[in-house]
Design a protein around this motif. Structure first.
Motif, mmCIF file in Angstrom:
data_model
loop_
_atom_site.group_PDB
_atom_site.id
_atom_site.type_symbol
_atom_site.label_atom_id
_atom_site.label_comp_id
_atom_site.label_asym_id
_atom_site.label_seq_id
_atom_site.Cartn_x
_atom_site.Cartn_y
_atom_site.Cartn_z
ATOM 1 N N VAL A 1 -50.158 5.041 54.335
ATOM 2 C CA VAL A 1 -49.451 3.761 54.456
ATOM 3 C C VAL A 1 -48.023 3.875 53.929
ATOM 4 O O VAL A 1 -47.074 3.383 54.548
ATOM 5 C CB VAL A 1 -50.234 2.654 53.716
ATOM 6 C CG1 VAL A 1 -49.356 1.418 53.498
ATOM 7 C CG2 VAL A 1 -51.479 2.276 54.510
ATOM 8 N N LYS A 2 -47.851 4.535 52.800
ATOM 9 C CA LYS A 2 -46.512 4.663 52.220
ATOM 10 C C LYS A 2 -45.579 5.483 53.098
ATOM 11 O O LYS A 2 -44.362 5.283 53.076
ATOM 12 C CB LYS A 2 -46.620 5.287 50.829
ATOM 13 C CG LYS A 2 -47.185 4.329 49.779
ATOM 14 C CD LYS A 2 -47.212 4.955 48.396
ATOM 15 C CE LYS A 2 -47.672 3.941 47.354
ATOM 16 N NZ LYS A 2 -47.734 4.530 45.988
ATOM 17 N N ALA A 3 -46.148 6.396 53.886
ATOM 18 C CA ALA A 3 -45.331 7.276 54.726
ATOM 19 C C ALA A 3 -45.121 6.737 56.145
ATOM 20 O O ALA A 3 -44.332 7.301 56.908
ATOM 21 C CB ALA A 3 -45.968 8.665 54.801
ATOM 22 N N ASN A 4 -45.799 5.632 56.495
ATOM 23 C CA ASN A 4 -45.776 5.193 57.893
ATOM 24 C C ASN A 4 -45.594 3.681 58.034
ATOM 25 O O ASN A 4 -46.201 3.046 58.900
ATOM 26 C CB ASN A 4 -47.074 5.613 58.584
ATOM 27 C CG ASN A 4 -47.196 7.114 58.740
ATOM 28 O OD1 ASN A 4 -46.677 7.700 59.685
ATOM 29 N ND2 ASN A 4 -47.895 7.736 57.801
ATOM 30 N N GLU A 5 -44.702 3.117 57.243
ATOM 31 C CA GLU A 5 -44.519 1.664 57.267
ATOM 32 C C GLU A 5 -44.079 1.159 58.639
ATOM 33 O O GLU A 5 -44.503 0.078 59.084
ATOM 34 C CB GLU A 5 -43.506 1.241 56.206
ATOM 35 C CG GLU A 5 -43.330 -0.273 56.135
ATOM 36 C CD GLU A 5 -42.491 -0.719 54.958
ATOM 37 O OE1 GLU A 5 -42.203 -1.927 54.861
ATOM 38 O OE2 GLU A 5 -42.120 0.140 54.120
ATOM 39 N N ARG A 6 -43.261 1.930 59.329
ATOM 40 C CA ARG A 6 -42.799 1.494 60.648
ATOM 41 C C ARG A 6 -43.953 1.333 61.624
ATOM 42 O O ARG A 6 -43.887 0.519 62.554
ATOM 43 C CB ARG A 6 -41.788 2.491 61.213
ATOM 44 C CG ARG A 6 -40.456 2.495 60.484
ATOM 45 C CD ARG A 6 -39.512 3.513 61.094
ATOM 46 N NE ARG A 6 -39.206 3.219 62.491
ATOM 47 C CZ ARG A 6 -38.522 4.017 63.294
ATOM 48 N NH1 ARG A 6 -38.053 5.178 62.830
ATOM 49 N NH2 ARG A 6 -38.277 3.675 64.531
ATOM 50 N N VAL A 7 -45.029 2.105 61.421
ATOM 51 C CA VAL A 7 -46.198 2.010 62.310
ATOM 52 C C VAL A 7 -47.018 0.766 61.988
ATOM 53 O O VAL A 7 -47.283 -0.071 62.860
ATOM 54 C CB VAL A 7 -47.078 3.273 62.193
ATOM 55 C CG1 VAL A 7 -48.329 3.129 63.063
ATOM 56 C CG2 VAL A 7 -46.296 4.511 62.604
ATOM 57 N N TRP A 8 -47.429 0.617 60.724
ATOM 58 C CA TRP A 8 -48.388 -0.442 60.403
ATOM 59 C C TRP A 8 -47.762 -1.828 60.315
ATOM 60 O O TRP A 8 -48.478 -2.837 60.429
ATOM 61 C CB TRP A 8 -49.176 -0.130 59.145
ATOM 62 C CG TRP A 8 -48.405 0.109 57.873
ATOM 63 C CD1 TRP A 8 -48.086 1.309 57.317
ATOM 64 C CD2 TRP A 8 -47.894 -0.891 56.981
ATOM 65 N NE1 TRP A 8 -47.399 1.136 56.130
ATOM 66 C CE2 TRP A 8 -47.270 -0.202 55.907
ATOM 67 C CE3 TRP A 8 -47.895 -2.290 56.971
ATOM 68 C CZ2 TRP A 8 -46.656 -0.869 54.845
ATOM 69 C CZ3 TRP A 8 -47.281 -2.956 55.912
ATOM 70 C CH2 TRP A 8 -46.680 -2.251 54.871
#
Length: 319
Positions: free
Chosen positions: A306-313
């Motif tokens: 989650v911390k590495a993929n904020e743009r996705v979620w």
């Protein structure tokens, strides 16, 4: 269709922390939080394989940390999960590999289950050999040449025949019918569980031994043990309709999400979020690898992703 069973043994692949072993038949049991009036709680069904655990881990983390829900998880077999979902004992199932009979009964006829959309991941079962063996013997990737290598694939468990390694004997597969109907000199040998099958595959790879195994995608193990699929007779719609007469490859299956119908209508932001939840095979494998190989807890793996993929979620959160 792929059906898997609950793994409830010490040393099994990491299970979600609120998952309860020994409670797989949800026709008899239920989460105390499912469908509770006035509570901001979601109950998710989780299957025993690590890819499904990865879905639930990330969904759970975001529901709790971004939307303020309490999330309860219940480990449950695939077919009983449909009964539990229909009855409101769980709210959502995030990875279904195709159960047309249950879909017809609960979605089309009873209308107690609603479609939640694509997970974004395509599942596929097949027969695989290690890539190092396929590179040395390219013709092994055609099923017509498998008997040529049966002697090299014999084990103590397969006797005079080559070994086709499967997982649990309770998994629903076409492998025994395929061996018989394609007239192959092989014996299906069950490892006992997904975890045991992974252990066996890793041991073969460590010793650079050839092997033939039932396996599936997506699965993190491909990152550690590269495998090449054996081409079975092409899949055509209906070729697997009669389980005893199957003589074709497994299909490619876009994995689906399903929600309890009442939850889908009245579940507010949680239901909207789960409908929006859609990621890639690569993303699922990243989280699964952290859980199974790096030994992170599901919550730790989810937090890291989650911390590495904020743009996705961010796109999944209801507006």
């Amino acid at each position: 269709m792929r059906t898997r069973t609950t793994v409830c043994a010490a040393g099994a692949l990491a299970l979600l922390t609120l998952t309860g072993c020994g409670a797989a038949d949800m026709t008899e049991q239920a989460s105390p939080y499912a469908a509770a009036e006035g509570t901001k709680t979601v109950t998710l069904s989780v299957q025993s394989w690590v890819g499904a655990q990865a879905n639930v881990a990330v969904a759970r983390y975001l529901l709790e940390h971004e939307l303020g829900y309490r999330v309860d998880t219940v480990q449950i077999d695939e077919v009983p999960a449909w009964d539990a979902l229909s009855q409101g004992r769980v709210d959502a199932l995030l990875e279904d590999w195709g159960h047309p009979e249950e879909e017809q009964r609960y979605v089309e006829e009873k209308k107690t289950i609603a479609r939640g959309g694509d997970l974004g991941v395509t599942g596929h079962i097949g027969w695989f050999v290690p890539t190092y063996f396929a590179e040395a013997h390219p013709d092994v990737t055609d099923w017509k040449n498998l008997d040529k290598y049966a002697d090299r694939l014999r084990t103590a468990e397969s006797g005079s025949k080559g070994q086709l390694l499967d997982g649990s004997p309770s998994y629903v597969t076409n492998d025994k019918a395929l061996v018989k109907n394609l007239d192959l000199d092989y014996q299906v040998v069950f490892a006992g569980s997904e975890a045991a099958q992974i252990t066996q595959i890793k041991q073969f790879a460590k010793e650079k031994k050839p092997f033939l195994t039932y396996w599936y995608k997506p699965q993190w193990l491909f990152e550690k043990v590269p495998m090449t699929e054996v081409k079975l007779p092409a899949y055509k719609e209906g070729c697997d309709a009669d389980p005893k007469k199957v003589a074709c490859a497994y299909p490619h299956t876009p994995l689906q999400k399903y929600l309890n119908a009442d939850f889908a209508e009245k579940g507010g932001k949680a239901a909207a979020f789960l409908k929006n939840f859609r990621w890639t095979t690569e993303a699922q494998n990243d989280v699964a690898l952290m859980i199974a190989e790096q030994k992170l807890s599901p919550e730790e793996a989810a937090e890291k992703w989650v911390k590495a993929n904020e743009r996705v979620w961010r796109a999944w959160l209801p507006r």
